[in-house]
Structure formats: structure tokens, C-alpha cells
Design a protein around this motif. Structure first.
Motif, PDB file in Angstrom:
ATOM      1  N   ASN A 192     -23.791 -36.015  16.538  1.00  0.00           N
ATOM      2  CA  ASN A 192     -22.575 -36.188  17.335  1.00  0.00           C
ATOM      3  C   ASN A 192     -22.867 -35.932  18.825  1.00  0.00           C
ATOM      4  OD1 ASN A 192     -19.987 -35.877  18.534  1.00  0.00           O
ATOM      5  ND2 ASN A 192     -19.080 -35.311  16.552  1.00  0.00           N
ATOM      6  N   THR A 238     -22.303 -40.811  11.464  1.00  0.00           N
ATOM      7  CA  THR A 238     -21.651 -40.268  12.662  1.00  0.00           C
ATOM      8  C   THR A 238     -22.303 -40.863  13.912  1.00  0.00           C
ATOM      9  OG1 THR A 238     -21.083 -38.212  11.560  1.00  0.00           O
ATOM     10  CG2 THR A 238     -21.245 -38.127  13.957  1.00  0.00           C
ATOM     11  N   GLU A 288     -21.328 -44.458  14.288  1.00  0.00           N
ATOM     12  CA  GLU A 288     -19.905 -44.621  14.615  1.00  0.00           C
ATOM     13  C   GLU A 288     -19.676 -44.392  16.110  1.00  0.00           C
ATOM     14  OE1 GLU A 288     -17.328 -42.377  11.965  1.00  0.00           O
ATOM     15  OE2 GLU A 288     -15.811 -42.282  13.545  1.00  0.00           O
ATOM     16  N   ILE A 289     -20.326 -43.363  16.654  1.00  0.00           N
ATOM     17  CA  ILE A 289     -20.086 -43.014  18.058  1.00  0.00           C
ATOM     18  C   ILE A 289     -20.809 -43.963  19.011  1.00  0.00           C
ATOM     19  CG2 ILE A 289     -20.404 -41.187  19.806  1.00  0.00           C
ATOM     20  CD1 ILE A 289     -19.985 -39.149  17.518  1.00  0.00           C
TER      21      ILE A 289
HETATM   22  C1  LIG Z   1     -17.758 -35.568  17.174  1.00  0.00           C
HETATM   23  O1  LIG Z   1     -17.406 -34.284  17.604  1.00  0.00           O
HETATM   24  C2  LIG Z   1     -16.153 -34.205  18.210  1.00  0.00           C
HETATM   25  C3  LIG Z   1     -15.989 -32.822  18.805  1.00  0.00           C
HETATM   26  O2  LIG Z   1     -16.284 -31.856  17.855  1.00  0.00           O
HETATM   27  C4  LIG Z   1     -15.087 -34.537  17.180  1.00  0.00           C
HETATM   28  O3  LIG Z   1     -13.801 -34.505  17.762  1.00  0.00           O
HETATM   29  C5  LIG Z   1     -15.351 -35.947  16.646  1.00  0.00           C
HETATM   30  O4  LIG Z   1     -14.446 -36.234  15.600  1.00  0.00           O
HETATM   31  C6  LIG Z   1     -16.776 -36.059  16.109  1.00  0.00           C
HETATM   32  N1  LIG Z   1     -17.049 -37.444  15.791  1.00  0.00           N
HETATM   33  C7  LIG Z   1     -17.494 -37.842  14.588  1.00  0.00           C
HETATM   34  C8  LIG Z   1     -17.658 -39.304  14.397  1.00  0.00           C
HETATM   35  O5  LIG Z   1     -17.751 -37.073  13.698  1.00  0.00           O
END
Ligand SMILES: *[C@@H]1O[C@H](CO)[C@@H](O)[C@H](O)[C@H]1NC(C)=O
Ligand SMILES: *[C@@H]1O[C@H](CO)[C@@H](O)[C@H](O)[C@H]1NC(C)=O
Ligand SMILES: *[C@@H]1O[C@H](CO)[C@@H](O)[C@H](O)[C@H]1NC(C)=O
Ligand SMILES: *[C@@H]1O[C@H](CO)[C@@H](O)[C@H](O)[C@H]1NC(C)=O
Length: 616
Positions: free
Chosen positions: A502, A537, A540-541
């Protein structure tokens, strides 16, 4: 004293009954993992002695049932008169015991403290069951009903098999299959080694039965929701000899006959005699077909976890040889597990890897390669990034200064946080406040772990920079066995890697937010599989893609590491859209180490190599 309840009286009566009339082996085993008679004394259990071990014997029922879920054989742990030889039918009394040596392992059902051993007859024929024949087909995909279809699901550790004790479904689930044969004498025809043995000679094999994920070398590659329960490990021979430790993936072995058991957290087959090679596989790997074009149209980018490389490492020259001969001296090389200049010597306050990297660059030249320069960001102080004490492993880049150079270099320190900054003018590309620098070094995602090494580069002839992130996420240490009690198995460090993914991905997303068409390459040892939460994760980001997916690497060729039964991909190259959509993008894994015998392994990981148009 409490008055016994009527239920307790019924139970006491039932257990007296079971003492009175002899149980069959199948009744003792039952159709689940845990015996319904666990802890109880049994008398006059009769069976054919099928094998003898150093501490006991295995017997097979003389009155089998026709239920595939109940094993007809059982281990008798303890001294059994030596007049009871293989082929004797014996009867004995003893105690039904569930044994395991660690609380994350499955139990072995056995009869302990044998007494009143009687030899009823001798010289009976002992015929092993042949695995892969008739109904004896090991399931190829799932391990147990308790994995919910995904052995790498998060959360894991939701159930213990020993607590749920499901009814065995040996045609569906691998662990149920092996449990349903616990104590049996079985034959494996045409065994193929799927991984180098451990130092005891314990050897993973797949036999003459249907298998999924077979790779070109004969190993079994895992894929999403298929982690190859059809493989089995061959343990120490019952005749006291030792298995060879020199075998390797793809070696063909002579037929194996042995006993199915549960030990050290796995179902094992203990062979009657040591395994022998019938045909050794060739572990020779062709050099990569990818060669630098010497300009931004074809930049070669490699990644290699070089396993605790120090200036005095005996594998230094071999690593250099791999880089030159098989990776064709890539323009840019992401390396992981580089130790500092004093190697794993603790207490000397040395953290810089200058000497290690300079030694590697020299070794590459000696091996006939080009001149490399290198960059790293050393930890700010010793022992803050995990790994062997004093080794201070970190990631680094080696690059060919004739083809790539740092874009607006500004050396970061161990505690310096690199920030993505917009270009000075409207169409100027973003740059890094520290180049090379570290991503969020103060984040608790990286406590005792390696901070990602970020850099911006410009390739020869390019109009815009490209960006790289070299990662080495937290290891899977602390996980539990795929054959273990805990389901889904504990994937050690998965939540930590998810956090690391993340943080890393969020940084990359900042580059892509400022410069949609940016070429970004994130590569290294993610210590995770493409289909497991941390990588999801990350994807996705960043919306980046794994190059195996981009170039459609055949599923069975997606591996960089051999572990237990599986060939698996812990190392990845993730790329942004400008690379994933480019027709010239290429990518290969070079199986230099996963195929090799231990003595020939240079590192525990395979390197990978890509070629990209980075003209911008
Ligand atoms: C990444 O971390 C942020 C902050 O903790 C959180 O809000 C977000 O949902 C996370 N994203 C994923 C795709 O897990
Ligand atoms: C023990 O079992 C065998 C058959 O397996 C039977 O012939 C014998 O009578 C039994 N002995 C006793 C004492 O129950
Ligand atoms: C599974 O067993 C282990 C070891 O006994 C225990 O620590 C853990 O809490 C159990 N898990 C569940 C979900 O019951
Ligand atoms: C590492 O080497 C570079 C030159 O290659 C030098 O500038 C730097 O001071 C060295 N760092 C350490 C800690 O020795």
C-alpha cells in the motif's frame, strides 16, 4: 464426588464394549483426521505387518471395510517382538494416540505401548497399494475443505483441522487423500523430483498420476487457487540408509515403495530403501534472448535477489557470471539482498555497501561484462532493516552509464524521504526530491524491513525520464505448512506485506497522478504471489500490471523460487501502462537456480529480465 450423568454412563459402557470386542484398524482410524477412539485402550487389534521402522511397525487390517475414507493401516509405536516380521499377521493391545511434535502440525493417529503381541501367522504376502491406479488418484488442486477454495485467502488461521475434524473426502482434497492412506504401504511409479531435497535428503516428488502445473523441467508450478497437493515428500528410508541430497528438479527416480505418515508438519512417504536416480534432468538454461539495443528503444532491465551478497561471498563471481552470460549484462539491474562491506559482521557500525557493489562491478568486468556504476541508499544505522544481524541487506541498482543515467540526481540518506515533485514548467516531467531515495522510511510498514529504493532515470535518446522502485518486502517467515493443522495456513507476514504494498503503491500513484504516461517499473522480491492480497492491493492502487500477465507467460513458467512442493513466483516486475501497452515489451524468467542441485545454486531466487521501449 459428582454423580455421573446418564450420558457419562452410556459412554463408559460403550468404552467397555469397545474394550471387549476387538476393533478393526479402519474403526480405530475412523473417517476423519482424529480417531474416534483417541486416548482409549484397544485390545486384540489384528493386522498384517507391512513394514518395520526403527521405533515401531505398521500393520494393515485383515478385515478391511469398503470405505475409502478410513485407512486400513496404522502405525504401532513401541517395541514389537522381533519374531513379528514383515508378512506376519499379528494381534496386539495398545492405546490409541494422536501425536504431533508442534501445535501447528496435523496429528498422526497411532497405537502406542503395544502389549500382548501375538504372531498369528507368518509369510503372508505384502502387496503395496499403487498410487495413481484405480481410485488412488491424488487430488491436484485443493488441500482441504477448510481453505474455502483459496489456500492463500486472507484472513488465514481461521480454523484448525483437528478442532473441526471434517469427514475425509479423499477424492476432492489432498490432505484428506493422504490422511485416508495414513500408515499404508504404497508404491510410487515413475517419481519425478519437483524440488532439490533438503539437507536430510527429504525429496518432493510427483508420481505417475495426473498433475497440474507441471513445468518444462518437471516441477509443479502453483497458480491461483491451485497449490499442488498431488506432490508428496519422501523422507528418511526405513532401512537406515540416507537419501541423496544431490538430486534436483526434474530428476527421474526409480520406483519408490514406502509408508505414508505425518511428521514434521507434512504427509511423508518413508521409503523402505533410499531413493535412486534413474535419469538425471539437464539443468542447463539458455541465455536470455533479450539484448540491449543500446538506446531508449530497447532498454534491458533485470532483477535478481543475490542472497546475502558480501564482498567475500563465494558466490560473487557466479552472480557476476549469471549477469553477463545469461542476462546479457542488462542496462539496468535491480538487485536485492546486498550486504554491507563487512558482510554479516555485527557491531562494526558499517552499513555502506560500497565495497560489495564495487566488488560486484569488478567481478562483472572480470566475467567479460561492461563497466557498471551503482547506487544505493544505505540504512541510517545497523540492524534496522531486518535480515542477518550485521549484514544490513538492502536493494541497489547497477547501471550502464553509457545507456542510462540518473535524472536530476540527489543522493538520499537512510532517513530521507523521497518526495515526488512536479516539473518546474507545465510540461516538465515530475522528479524526485532524493534520487536515489527511499519511500516513507519512517513508516511503521518498514520496521525491521527493507525500505523501497526509488530512482528516476533517463535512457539514451529518451525525451522523458522513467521511474523505478526496487523492493524487498517482508518474508514469509512465521508461516505454517500447507499440510498443517491451521487453515487456511498462516501466510507469514501477509498483513505486513499488504501494508508495504500500500505504501509503495501510493508513492507510485503520486508519480502517475502528476504524469499519466510515466513509465514506472517496480521490481524485486515482493515475497508474495500475484494472486494474493498484497499484490492485489498494489495493483488496485497503481493500476500497474505484472509483466507475466502482460507478456502472457505460460502459467507453469511463472516461477522464480522452489519451495516445498511448489515452483512459485515471489519476484515480479510490475509496469505502468506506457510499458504494459507497448508492443515491444518483453519479459523472461531465467531458471538458473530453481532447477539446479544445491551445490550448483548461486542464489535461492531466479533472476528475471525485461526489455522495454523507454524513449518516453
Ligand atoms: C491503503 O491504505 C490506506 C490508509 O491506511 C487505506 O485507506 C486504503 O484503503 C488502503 N488501500 C488498499 C487498496 O488497501
Ligand atoms: C482376536 O482376534 C482374532 C481375529 O482377528 C480372533 O481369532 C481371536 O479369537 C481374538 N482373540 C480374543 C482374545 O478376542
Ligand atoms: C489453532 O490451534 C493453534 C495451536 O493450538 C491455536 O493457537 C489457535 O488459536 C487455533 N486456531 C483456532 C482458529 O482455533
Ligand atoms: C561510497 O562511494 C562513493 C563513491 O563511489 C563515495 O562518494 C561515498 O562517500 C562512499 N560512501 C561510503 C559510506 O563509503
Amino acid at each position: 464426588m459428582m454423580k455421573p450423568s446418564s450420558a457419562a454412563l452410556v459412554w463408559a459402557f460403550a468404552s467397555l464394549q469397545s474394550l471387549a470386542s476387538a476393533l478393526t484398524v479402519a474403526e480405530i482410524n475412523g473417517n476423519k483426521f482424529i480417531s474416534p477412539y483417541s486416548g482409549q485402550t484397544v485390545t486384540n487389534v489384528t493386522g498384517l505387518l507391512i513394514a518395520r521402522g526403527p521405533n515401531g511397525v505398521w500393520i494393515r487390517s485383515t478385515t478391511p471395510d469398503d470405505d475409502r475414507a478410513t485407512s486400513e493401516a496404522i502405525y504401532v509405536f513401541g517395541t514389537v517382538t522381533s519374531t513379528a516380521v514383515v508378512g506376519a499377521i499379528i494381534s496386539l493391545d495398545g492405546k490409541v494416540t494422536e501425536y504431533r511434535s508442534a501445535n501447528t502440525y496435523l496429528y498422526l493417529t497411532e497405537i502406542t505401548s503395544p502389549k500382548n503381541v501375538k504372531v498369528l501367522s507368518s509369510g503372508n504376502e505384502v502387496i503395496p497399494l499403487v498410487l495413481g491406479e484405480g481410485e488412488l488418484q491424488p487430488p491436484t488442486v485443493q488441500y482441504t475443505a477448510l481453505d474455502g477454495g483459496d489456500i492463500y485467502a486472507v484472513p488465514n488461521g481461521v480454523n484448525n483441522i483437528s478442532a473441526v475434524n471434517p469427514v475425509l473426502e479423499p477424492t476432492k482434497y489432498g490432505l484428506d487423500f493422504w490422511e485416508s492412506l495414513s500408515g499404508e504401504l504404497v508404491t510410487i511409479k515413475k517419481p519425478t523430483v519437483t524440488k532439490q531435497p533438503n539437507s536430510y535428503g527429504d525429496t518432493w516428488v510427483v508420481g505417475d498420476w495426473k498433475a497440474t502445473g507441471r513445468n518444462s523441467q518437471g516441477g509443479l508450478t502453483m497458480s491461483d487457487k491451485d497449490s499442488n497437493p498431488e506432490a508428496i515428500i519422501i523422507g528418511s528410508p526405513l532401512d537406515g540408509t540416507k537419501n541423496p541430497t544431490t538430486t534436483k528438479m526434474g530428476d527421474q527416480l526409480e520406483q519408490i515403495t514406502g509408508i505414508v505418515t505425518q511428521t514434521f508438519g507434512f504427509y511423508y512417504i518413508l521409503p523402505l530403501t533410499k531413493v535412486t536416480v534413474s535419469a538425471a534432468a539437464s539443468a542447463s538454461v539458455a541465455p536470455s534472448t533479450l539484448k540491449s539495443q543500446g538506446n531508449c528503444k530497447g532498454v534491458t532491465v533485470g532483477s535478481y535477489n543475490v542472497e546475502n551478497l558480501a564482498p567475500t561471498s563465494s558466490h560473487m563471481s557466479k552472480v557476476a557470471g549469471h549477469i553477463v552470460t545469461y542476462m546479457n549484462s542488462p542496462d539496468l539491474l535491480f538487485i536485492q539482498e546486498v550486504q554491507d562491506g563487512s558482510g554479516a559482521t555485527d557491531g562494526d557500525n558499517i552499513v555502506s555497501a560500497n565495497l560489495t557493489l564495487a566488488t560486484l562491478a569488478t567481478a562483472i568486468k572480470t566475467a567479460g561484462g561492461p563497466t557498471y556504476e551503482f547506487v544505493e541508499v544505505a540504512p541510517a544505522s545497523p540492524n534496522v532493516d531486518g535480515g542477518a544481524p550485521g549484514g544490513n541487506i538492502r536493494q541497489a541498482y547497477l547501471y550502464r552509464p553509457d545507456f542510462v543515467s540518473l535524472y536530476k540526481p540527489n543522493q538520499g540518506g537512510g532517513n530521507d524521504k523521497a518526495v515526488v515533485l512536479p516539473g518546474a514548467k507545465k510540461n516538465d516531467p515530475p522528479y524526485l526530491s532524493f534520487n536515489p531515495g527511499r519511500i516513507e522510511p519512517a513508516s511503521d510498514a518498514w520496521t525491521s524491513s527493507r525500505k523501497p529504493l526509488v530512482a528516476a532515470w533517463i535512457a539514451k535518446g529518451a525525451s522523458n525520464p522513467f521511474y523505478t522502485v526496487n523492493v524487498h518486502f517482508t518474508s514469509k517467515g512465521g508461516g505454517t505448512s500447507l499440510h498443517g493443522d491451521v487453515r487456511p495456513p498462516i501466510n507469514g507476514g501477509v498483513e505486513r506485506r499488504n501494508q508495504q504494498a500500500n505504501v509503495t503503491a501510493s508513492f507510485i500513484a503520486e508519480i502517475l497522478a502528476l504524469y499519466k504516461g510515466a513509465a514506472v517499473i517496480a521490481a524485486g522480491d515482493f515475497n508474495e504471489f500475484e494472486f494474493v492480497k498484497p499484490m492485489k492491493t498494489f495493483n488496485e492502487i497503481t493500476k500497474m500490471k505484472d509483466l507475466d500477465v502482460v507478456v502472457k507467460t505460460p502459467l507453469e513458467n511463472r516461477y522464480t523460487y522452489a519451495y516445498d512442493m511448489n515452483s512459485q513466483a515471489l519476484d515480479h516486475m510490475m509496469v505502468s501502462r506506457s510499458i504494459s501497452c507497448h508492443v515491444d515489451t518483453r519479459f523472461e524468467h531465467l531458471h538458473l537456480n530453481s532447477w539446479a542441485a544445491f551445490k550448483d545454486q548461486v542464489s535461492d531466487h531466479d533472476p528475471s529480465l525485461g526489455m522495454f521501449n523507454l524513449c518516453g
